[in-house]
Design an enzyme around this catalytic site. Structure first.
Site, PDB file in Angstrom:
ATOM      1  NE  ARG A 155      -3.979  -4.617   1.652  1.00  0.00           N
ATOM      2  CZ  ARG A 155      -3.400  -3.495   2.053  1.00  0.00           C
ATOM      3  NH1 ARG A 155      -3.521  -3.093   3.309  1.00  0.00           N
ATOM      4  NH2 ARG A 155      -2.716  -2.742   1.200  1.00  0.00           N
ATOM      5  N   GLY A 156      -7.075  -5.022   6.277  1.00  0.00           N
ATOM      6  CA  GLY A 156      -6.466  -4.139   7.239  1.00  0.00           C
ATOM      7  C   GLY A 156      -5.186  -3.546   6.682  1.00  0.00           C
ATOM      8  CB  VAL A 170      -0.444   2.672   0.837  1.00  0.00           C
ATOM      9  CG1 VAL A 170       0.816   3.315   1.405  1.00  0.00           C
ATOM     10  CG2 VAL A 170      -0.362   2.589  -0.686  1.00  0.00           C
ATOM     11  CG  PHE A 229       1.899 -13.927   2.622  1.00  0.00           C
ATOM     12  CD1 PHE A 229       2.854 -14.158   1.632  1.00  0.00           C
ATOM     13  CD2 PHE A 229       1.054 -14.976   2.968  1.00  0.00           C
ATOM     14  CE1 PHE A 229       2.961 -15.394   1.011  1.00  0.00           C
ATOM     15  CE2 PHE A 229       1.146 -16.214   2.349  1.00  0.00           C
ATOM     16  CZ  PHE A 229       2.108 -16.428   1.372  1.00  0.00           C
ATOM     17  CB  CYS A 248       3.087  -1.045   6.005  1.00  0.00           C
ATOM     18  SG  CYS A 248       3.142  -2.516   4.963  1.00  0.00           S
TER      19      CYS A 248
END
Length: 236
Positions: free
Chosen positions: A66-67, A70, A147, A164
């Protein structure tokens, strides 16, 4: 759109299920599906991640397609994996990300929690910090990943990473922002209501062969955030 409550599921098992659904939706064998679940504790690292996001060397994240950077998943956090056919919903990845943010903001509003976007970042935020993270992948214009909405989970695991990829960024939960206990079951109901029907003005549906012309999308990883930005400006 089918909404499936998977309760709790190991990360690897949920990933395998997503891959099967992506193939089936792309081939027209299955309808679009939103998977809602919790994971046992696990750190995951997207393709946008790097070593500087992992200050604790004992953290061993699962590297996934995924994009983003962490993040942590665990009990009390609601994870959603929308398997949607963007091939007949405009082939607009940015619009899809904004739709996810709006759906999560609407779900938070159901508990009288105001959440918003931060320019240049993906996800939703409150005065207390980041409430939900988003990181997606797209294969043959069918989405996967999705999400993670913090509902009533322990926030301590986030202290071992730069969530992130944002150093010093506070993270919060729906329960903390609402000032009362909110269950994952209640959050699932609010998210399901926000997704129900996929409003036509958000992701308009059209025949797949009539979708706007765009470059083939065999594999695409949309970031959950930009990992090389200054520390998060929000404070608790």
């Amino acid at each position: 759109m089918k909404i499936v409550d998977l309760a709790a599921m190991e990360y690897a098992e949920a990933f395998a299920l997503q891959e099967r659904l992506v193939a089936d939706v792309a081939a027209g064998r299955a309808e679009e599906t939103l998977l809602l679940l919790e994971h046992p504790p696990v750190y995951t690292l997207g393709r946008g991640g790097g070593g500087e996001s992992l200050p604790d060397p004992s953290v061993r994240p699962v590297e996934i397609n995924r994009g983003g950077d962490v993040t942590w998943h665990g009990p009390g956090q609601l994870v959603g994996y929308p398997i949607l056919d963007l091939g007949r919903r405009g082939r607009d990845l940015h619009r899809y990300l904004r739709f996810l943010e709006q759906a999560l903001m609407d779900a938070a509003a159901a508990f009288e929690v105001a959440a918003w976007r931060v320019p240049g970042r993906t996800g939703i935020w409150t005065d207390g910090g980041k409430l939900a993270s988003i990181g997606v992948g797209v294969r043959r214009w069918v989405t996967m990943h999705g999400f993670a909405l913090n509902v009533c989970n322990d926030l301590a695991p986030f202290s071992r990473i730069h969530p992130c990829g944002i150093a010093g960024c506070p993270v919060t939960t729906l329960s903390r922002e609402a000032g009362r206990a909110i269950s994952v079951a209640d959050a699932k109901a609010a998210v399901a209501a926000a997704f129900a029907g996929l409003p036509a003005d958000a992701l308009p549906e059209q025949p797949r062969d009539a979708a706007v012309h765009a470059a083939p999308c065999d594999e695409f990883h949309a970031p959950s955030t930009t990992s090389r930005r200054p520390p998060c400006p929000l404070t608790v």
